[in-house]
Design an enzyme around this catalytic site. Sequence first.
Site, PDB file in Angstrom:
ATOM      1  N   ARG A 240       0.837  -1.210   0.000  1.00 58.63           N
ATOM      2  CA  ARG A 240       0.000   0.000   0.000  1.00 58.63           C
ATOM      3  C   ARG A 240       0.865   1.250   0.000  1.00 58.63           C
ATOM      4  NH1 ARG A 240      -4.935   0.299   4.121  1.00 58.63           N
ATOM      5  NH2 ARG A 240      -3.279   0.983   5.513  1.00 58.63           N
TER       6      ARG A 240
ATOM      7  N   THR B 179      -1.847   7.235  -0.178  1.00 57.44           N
ATOM      8  CA  THR B 179      -3.142   6.975  -0.811  1.00 57.44           C
ATOM      9  C   THR B 179      -3.799   5.694  -0.298  1.00 57.44           C
ATOM     10  OG1 THR B 179      -2.118   5.678  -2.554  1.00 57.44           O
ATOM     11  CG2 THR B 179      -2.322   8.062  -2.934  1.00 57.44           C
TER      12      THR B 179
ATOM     13  N   ASP C 281       0.120  -2.431  12.235  1.00 55.06           N
ATOM     14  CA  ASP C 281       0.626  -2.918  10.945  1.00 55.06           C
ATOM     15  C   ASP C 281       1.059  -4.373  11.100  1.00 55.06           C
ATOM     16  OD1 ASP C 281       2.543  -3.570   8.815  1.00 55.06           O
ATOM     17  OD2 ASP C 281       2.256  -1.487   8.231  1.00 55.06           O
TER      18      ASP C 281
ATOM     19  N   ASP D  68       4.664  -5.362   9.958  1.00 56.28           N
ATOM     20  CA  ASP D  68       5.696  -4.838  10.865  1.00 56.28           C
ATOM     21  C   ASP D  68       5.736  -5.637  12.164  1.00 56.28           C
ATOM     22  OD1 ASP D  68       6.538  -2.904   9.120  1.00 56.28           O
ATOM     23  OD2 ASP D  68       5.450  -1.261  10.071  1.00 56.28           O
TER      24      ASP D  68
HETATM   25  C1  PRP Z   1      -1.203  -4.571   4.491  1.00 53.16           C
HETATM   26  C2  PRP Z   1      -1.897  -5.900   4.702  1.00 53.16           C
HETATM   27  C3  PRP Z   1      -2.758  -6.026   3.495  1.00 53.16           C
HETATM   28  C4  PRP Z   1      -3.120  -4.604   3.199  1.00 53.16           C
HETATM   29  C5  PRP Z   1      -4.542  -4.371   3.591  1.00 53.16           C
HETATM   30  O1  PRP Z   1      -0.143  -4.722   3.618  1.00 53.16           O
HETATM   31  O2  PRP Z   1      -0.998  -6.946   4.851  1.00 53.16           O
HETATM   32  O3  PRP Z   1      -2.102  -6.626   2.401  1.00 53.16           O
HETATM   33  O4  PRP Z   1      -2.239  -3.769   3.971  1.00 53.16           O
HETATM   34  O5  PRP Z   1      -4.951  -3.095   3.284  1.00 53.16           O
HETATM   35  P1  PRP Z   1      -6.087  -2.794   2.227  1.00 53.16           P
HETATM   36  O6  PRP Z   1      -7.230  -3.698   2.511  1.00 53.16           O
HETATM   37  O7  PRP Z   1      -6.420  -1.351   2.516  1.00 53.16           O
HETATM   38  O8  PRP Z   1      -5.530  -2.960   0.843  1.00 53.16           O
HETATM   39  P2  PRP Z   1       0.982  -3.591   3.385  1.00 53.16           P
HETATM   40  O9  PRP Z   1       0.689  -2.847   2.118  1.00 53.16           O
HETATM   41  O10 PRP Z   1       1.132  -2.766   4.616  1.00 53.16           O
HETATM   42  O11 PRP Z   1       2.266  -4.433   3.101  1.00 53.16           O
HETATM   43  P3  PRP Z   1       3.087  -5.461   4.037  1.00 53.16           P
HETATM   44  O12 PRP Z   1       2.210  -6.668   4.239  1.00 53.16           O
HETATM   45  O13 PRP Z   1       4.289  -5.750   3.226  1.00 53.16           O
HETATM   46  O14 PRP Z   1       3.400  -4.768   5.340  1.00 53.16           O
HETATM   47  N1  URA Z   2      -2.608  -3.077   6.989  1.00 47.40           N
HETATM   48  C1  URA Z   2      -2.248  -3.390   8.256  1.00 47.40           C
HETATM   49  O1  URA Z   2      -1.254  -4.109   8.466  1.00 47.40           O
HETATM   50  N2  URA Z   2      -2.986  -2.897   9.264  1.00 47.40           N
HETATM   51  C2  URA Z   2      -4.056  -2.129   9.066  1.00 47.40           C
HETATM   52  O2  URA Z   2      -4.700  -1.705  10.053  1.00 47.40           O
HETATM   53  C3  URA Z   2      -4.413  -1.803   7.745  1.00 47.40           C
HETATM   54  C4  URA Z   2      -3.676  -2.307   6.730  1.00 47.40           C
END
Ligand code: PRP
Ligand code: URA
Length: 206
Positions: free
Chosen positions: A102, A106, A197, A200
């Site tokens: 993400r 945005t 997150d 993380d």
């Molecule tokens: C997080 C999570 C999902 C996404 C959900 O990923 O693991 O994939 O956000 O958000 P959405 O429903 O609004 O699309 P992130 O982009 O933070 O990447 P990561 O898993 O590498 O931390």
């Molecule tokens: N991705 C995450 O890891 N946590 C949230 O709350 C939203 C998106």
Amino acid sequence: MALHLVDHPLAAHLLADLRDRDTTPDTFRRRARDLTMALVFEATRAIRTRPVSVETPLETTEGRRIDQAIAAVPVLRAGLGMLEPVTLMFPEVRVGYIGLERNEETAIARIYYRKLPPLDDAFCLCLDPMLATGGSAAQAIHYMKEAGAKSVTMLAIVATPEGVAHLGREHPDVDVFTASLDRGLNDRKYILPGLGDFGDRLYGTF
Ligand code: PRP
Ligand code: URA
């Protein structure tokens, strides 16, 4: 689209640890694994089985064995925290990967990696713990369908009404299994109350 809430007391217990800000990455990974196991049990209820004859030490009886290929696609990174229980329960599983990230401003996800096995004959699971806006899950399922998936079952540890509605509009045929339908999103599109997150916390990259 059908939303299935897995509201077992054990699932609630594990989720409380995932939500707790003081939970360390090691415990977080174990709780994510165990809670995913509960979701997988429910989500694979419709997998095809066939009757078999089984010899117990005492007599012959009827049983059932799984009679369908299974495929799992974790969405990187966070979905990796849900993969191990699937490979343990389904050793023959075909695993594909979709990398989505993400944008911090945005909250729109961008694809950076995709490697999918043939999905056309498989019972397909999409693994992503956070269904926030639903944008990542919708994209992932789009690519899974492009790879031949006839139907996809979505596993999310936490979901929001917005995310579920978005996914329902984009993929009305998809079933979602989650341990919690949370209140909503904050102005940075993080889930409330949520757990922060997920990626993380899973990998200690705060
Ligand atoms: C997080 C999570 C999902 C996404 C959900 O990923 O693991 O994939 O956000 O958000 P959405 O429903 O609004 O699309 P992130 O982009 O933070 O990447 P990561 O898993 O590498 O931390
Ligand atoms: N991705 C995450 O890891 N946590 C949230 O709350 C939203 C998106």
